[in-house]
Design a protein around this motif. Structure first.
Motif, PDB file in Angstrom:
ATOM      1  N   GLN A   6       0.835  -1.199   0.000  1.00 12.96           N
ATOM      2  CA  GLN A   6       0.000   0.000   0.000  1.00 12.96           C
ATOM      3  C   GLN A   6       0.871   1.252   0.000  1.00 12.96           C
ATOM      4  O   GLN A   6       1.982   1.245   0.529  1.00 12.96           O
ATOM      5  CB  GLN A   6      -0.876   0.040   1.250  1.00 12.96           C
ATOM      6  N   ASP A   7       0.326   2.316  -0.535  1.00 17.03           N
ATOM      7  CA  ASP A   7       0.971   3.624  -0.436  1.00 17.03           C
ATOM      8  C   ASP A   7       1.009   4.004   1.048  1.00 17.03           C
ATOM      9  O   ASP A   7      -0.022   3.929   1.734  1.00 17.03           O
ATOM     10  CB  ASP A   7       0.137   4.631  -1.230  1.00 17.03           C
ATOM     11  N   PRO A   8       2.164   4.387   1.577  1.00 19.08           N
ATOM     12  CA  PRO A   8       2.236   4.755   3.000  1.00 19.08           C
ATOM     13  C   PRO A   8       1.253   5.857   3.393  1.00 19.08           C
ATOM     14  O   PRO A   8       0.722   5.834   4.512  1.00 19.08           O
ATOM     15  CB  PRO A   8       3.679   5.224   3.190  1.00 19.08           C
ATOM     16  N   ALA A   9       0.977   6.795   2.495  1.00 17.27           N
ATOM     17  CA  ALA A   9       0.042   7.881   2.825  1.00 17.27           C
ATOM     18  C   ALA A   9      -1.355   7.337   3.099  1.00 17.27           C
ATOM     19  O   ALA A   9      -2.050   7.814   4.002  1.00 17.27           O
ATOM     20  CB  ALA A   9       0.012   8.906   1.693  1.00 17.27           C
ATOM     21  N   VAL A  10      -1.758   6.330   2.370  1.00 13.43           N
ATOM     22  CA  VAL A  10      -3.081   5.723   2.568  1.00 13.43           C
ATOM     23  C   VAL A  10      -3.081   4.845   3.817  1.00 13.43           C
ATOM     24  O   VAL A  10      -3.974   4.928   4.655  1.00 13.43           O
ATOM     25  CB  VAL A  10      -3.483   4.915   1.312  1.00 13.43           C
TER      26      VAL A  10
END
Length: 188
Positions: free
Chosen positions: A77-81
């Motif tokens: 996953q994208d770390p921001a999400v």
């Protein structure tokens, strides 16, 4: 009435010793009440940070752990999400989250850095509870001698230590709850 403390046992898997130049590859938390009741879990495998790279010694260690490596590189996953979802999960717990780690200095450094970088805040504030330090106090042992092989066998419930973040978070959370129950100051 104050909200109870929820002990959030957290484990991270990384490709280096510090966040920023290196990435948190995977992390997981297991939330426990003081009664050892598992209240929930959260885990995520993360995409690496742009411009970051794996540390040579860390990557050499990963080469010896092919199953754990494969586990932390699936469904990235994208770390921001992921960090927003994690912060929201922490805020929904039925009490005040207390970060629990082994070693807390390493795991907390990554989780805190990622929370601040991607969400702007940490539900843990600036503090973490270290299992080794807690065991040192309970056992009256020197810090360097406070290792798992010197801890009472009754504190361990047989949970695996697989270097898969969720397995390790559950294992160390159960260990912490056993330590909490062994502390005469915290027994009901």
């Amino acid at each position: 009435m104050p909200r109870p403390e929820i002990y959030v046992s957290t484990d991270v898997e990384t490709d280096g010793p510090i966040p920023g130049p290196h990435s948190m590859l995977s992390f997981a938390s297991a939330a426990y009440g003081s009664d050892k009741k598992l209240l929930g879990t959260f885990s995520a495998n993360l995409c690496t940070l742009p411009g970051a790279g794996g540390d040579d010694s860390a990557m050499a260690w990963w080469a010896t752990q092919p199953q754990a490596w494969a586990a932390c590189r699936t469904e990235q996953q994208d770390p921001a999400v992921a960090m927003v979802a994690y912060r929201d999960w922490l805020e929904r717990l039925p009490g005040r989250p207390v970060f629990v780690g082994y070693p807390a200095a390493f795991d907390f450094m990554f989780v805190y850095w990622y929370l601040i970088r991607f969400t702007g805040a940490s539900p843990f504030s600036h503090s973490a509870l270290d299992l080794k330090s807690y065991a040192m106090a309970l056992l009256g042992m020197p810090f360097r001698e406070t290792v798992k092989r010197n801890m009472p066998r009754a504190w361990f419930d047989g949970s695996p230590h697989s270097h898969v973040a969720l397995d390790d978070a559950i294992e160390q959370g159960a260990l912490f709850c056993a330590m909490l129950a062994a502390n005469p100051q915290t027994r009901p």
